[in-house]
Design an enzyme around this catalytic site. Structure first.
Site: not given
Length: 371
Positions: A155-158
């Site tokens: 998700a946003c931490s990819s």
């Protein structure tokens, strides 16, 4: 073990931008129509009327003022309110790979490198266009990179997870240089008919060239990384290939982005703040040693709170720069855009932090030092 360096970054921005004013006008037109069409049910207490949105509400809730998108007019059409992207034949490059290639070429140009200098591609993003073949392998082919590639989704931490993966592989001697690409078409999974989230996301692509230190010209030495995940349903998207196995639920709201925003704020801020402080201590650093933090660009209020908890004082936007006002939330790419646009004033030895956080929950920190 070889040290890894962020040698350069690249950015590709879509040509279309949607202002809050445009988005609100479209949304409110749909609300007015929906309330009129469902007037009898509303009067009978069988349905709740939809509430209008406003520019003031959006900016107070998020700090977002506009967002870039790959498809503008259909999003603003009250009859559609979603992007429309023509399907391409398999003989043509996919749109997600094309965006990644554009960002990757920018990163390579800035480093003075070519595809021959790269051994691998990692496509790290929150919304992959298809299960297989991997977007990373398609990007590898389009660039002419020899070696290998794979996709990953946290998700946003990819992007930060991809950075650690690249640094570890380089440190282990598996590659000289790796491109981490983060193409995000976030408008594709956004419910533009949900007042609480219709303004959140934008589209973009970033790229990060990670290189073995002795082969890098300048750049940023990676001092340390730390990753953390903690399961939560407070940010979720249930779209997937098994939806066709339960067709009666395939069009429900949870097949797009959904979140419990207040719960996310309450739980993620302390998680990320503590993670940053712990990693600083592990590296023998203090908050005063950091010239800048390039934080995930989801919510201005969240970033201010995290910076305040780390610094012990109010955030100065020169210390934690903001790009979400122009780009909105671009998921994995947000902190990389901030780094790309707001790192040119660093001198050798100065340190900073790239930090991302989001669904999972997931969070990643990458501490860097200018060479």
């Amino acid at each position: 073990m070889s040290a890894a360096v962020i040698e350069s970054t690249g950015l590709w921005t879509p040509p279309h931008s949607i202002s809050n004013e445009e988005l609100v006008e479209s949304y409110n037109a749909w609300v007015e129509r929906w309330n009129a069409e469902n007037a009898e049910a509303i009067e009978a207490g069988e349905a709740e009327p939809k509430s209008s949105s406003s520019v003031e509400f959006i900016e107070k809730a998020s700090g977002i003022k506009s967002r870039y998108v790959v498809s503008k007019d259909p999003i603003l059409d009250p009859e559609i309110m979603a992007p429309r992207i023509p399907e391409r034949p398999n003989s043509e490059i996919s749109i997600l790979a094309e965006m990644a290639v554009n960002a990757a070429k920018d990163a390579l140009k800035r480093a003075g490198k070519t595809a021959e200098d790269v051994d691998a591609v990692i496509c790290a993003c929150s919304n992959l266009q298809r299960p297989y073949p991997a977007i990373a392998v398609e990007v590898q082919d389009a660039l002419g990179v020899q070696g290998w590639g794979f996709d990953m989704n946290v998700a946003c931490s990819s992007a930060t997870f991809g950075l650690q993966a690249a640094a570890d592989m380089i440190g282990g001697g598996h590659a000289r240089s790796i491109l981490v690409v983060n193409p995000e078409i976030c408008s594709g999974h956004l419910n533009f008919r949900d007042r609480d989230s219709h303004f959140i996301f934008g589209d973009v692509a970033t790229a990060i060239l990670v290189t073995r230190e002795e082969l890098a010209d300048g750049g940023w030495r990676i001092l340390g990384t730390h990753l953390k995940t903690q399961f939560s349903n407070n940010i979720r998207n249930n779209f997937g290939f098994l939806n066709r196995a339960a067709p009666e639920h395939a069009a429900e709201a949870d097949k797009l982005f959904i979140q419990e925003g207040r719960k996310v704020f309450k739980e993620v801020v302390p998680l990320v703040s503590a993670m940053i402080l712990e990693q600083l201590d592990t590296l023998g650093l203090t908050p005063a040693d950091l010239k800048r933090m390039w934080l995930h660009q989801a919510n201005l209020n969240m970033n201010r709170m995290i910076a305040h908890k780390v610094l012990g004082k109010e955030m100065d936007e020169t210390y934690a720069p903001v790009v979400l006002d122009q780009y909105a939330n671009t998921s994995s790419a947000g902190s990389i855009i901030a780094f790309h646009l707001h790192s040119g004033d660093f001198e050798g030895g100065e340190k900073g932090l790239i930090c991302s956080f989001g669904a999972g929950y997931s969070a990643g920190t990458v501490f860097v030092e200018k060479r």
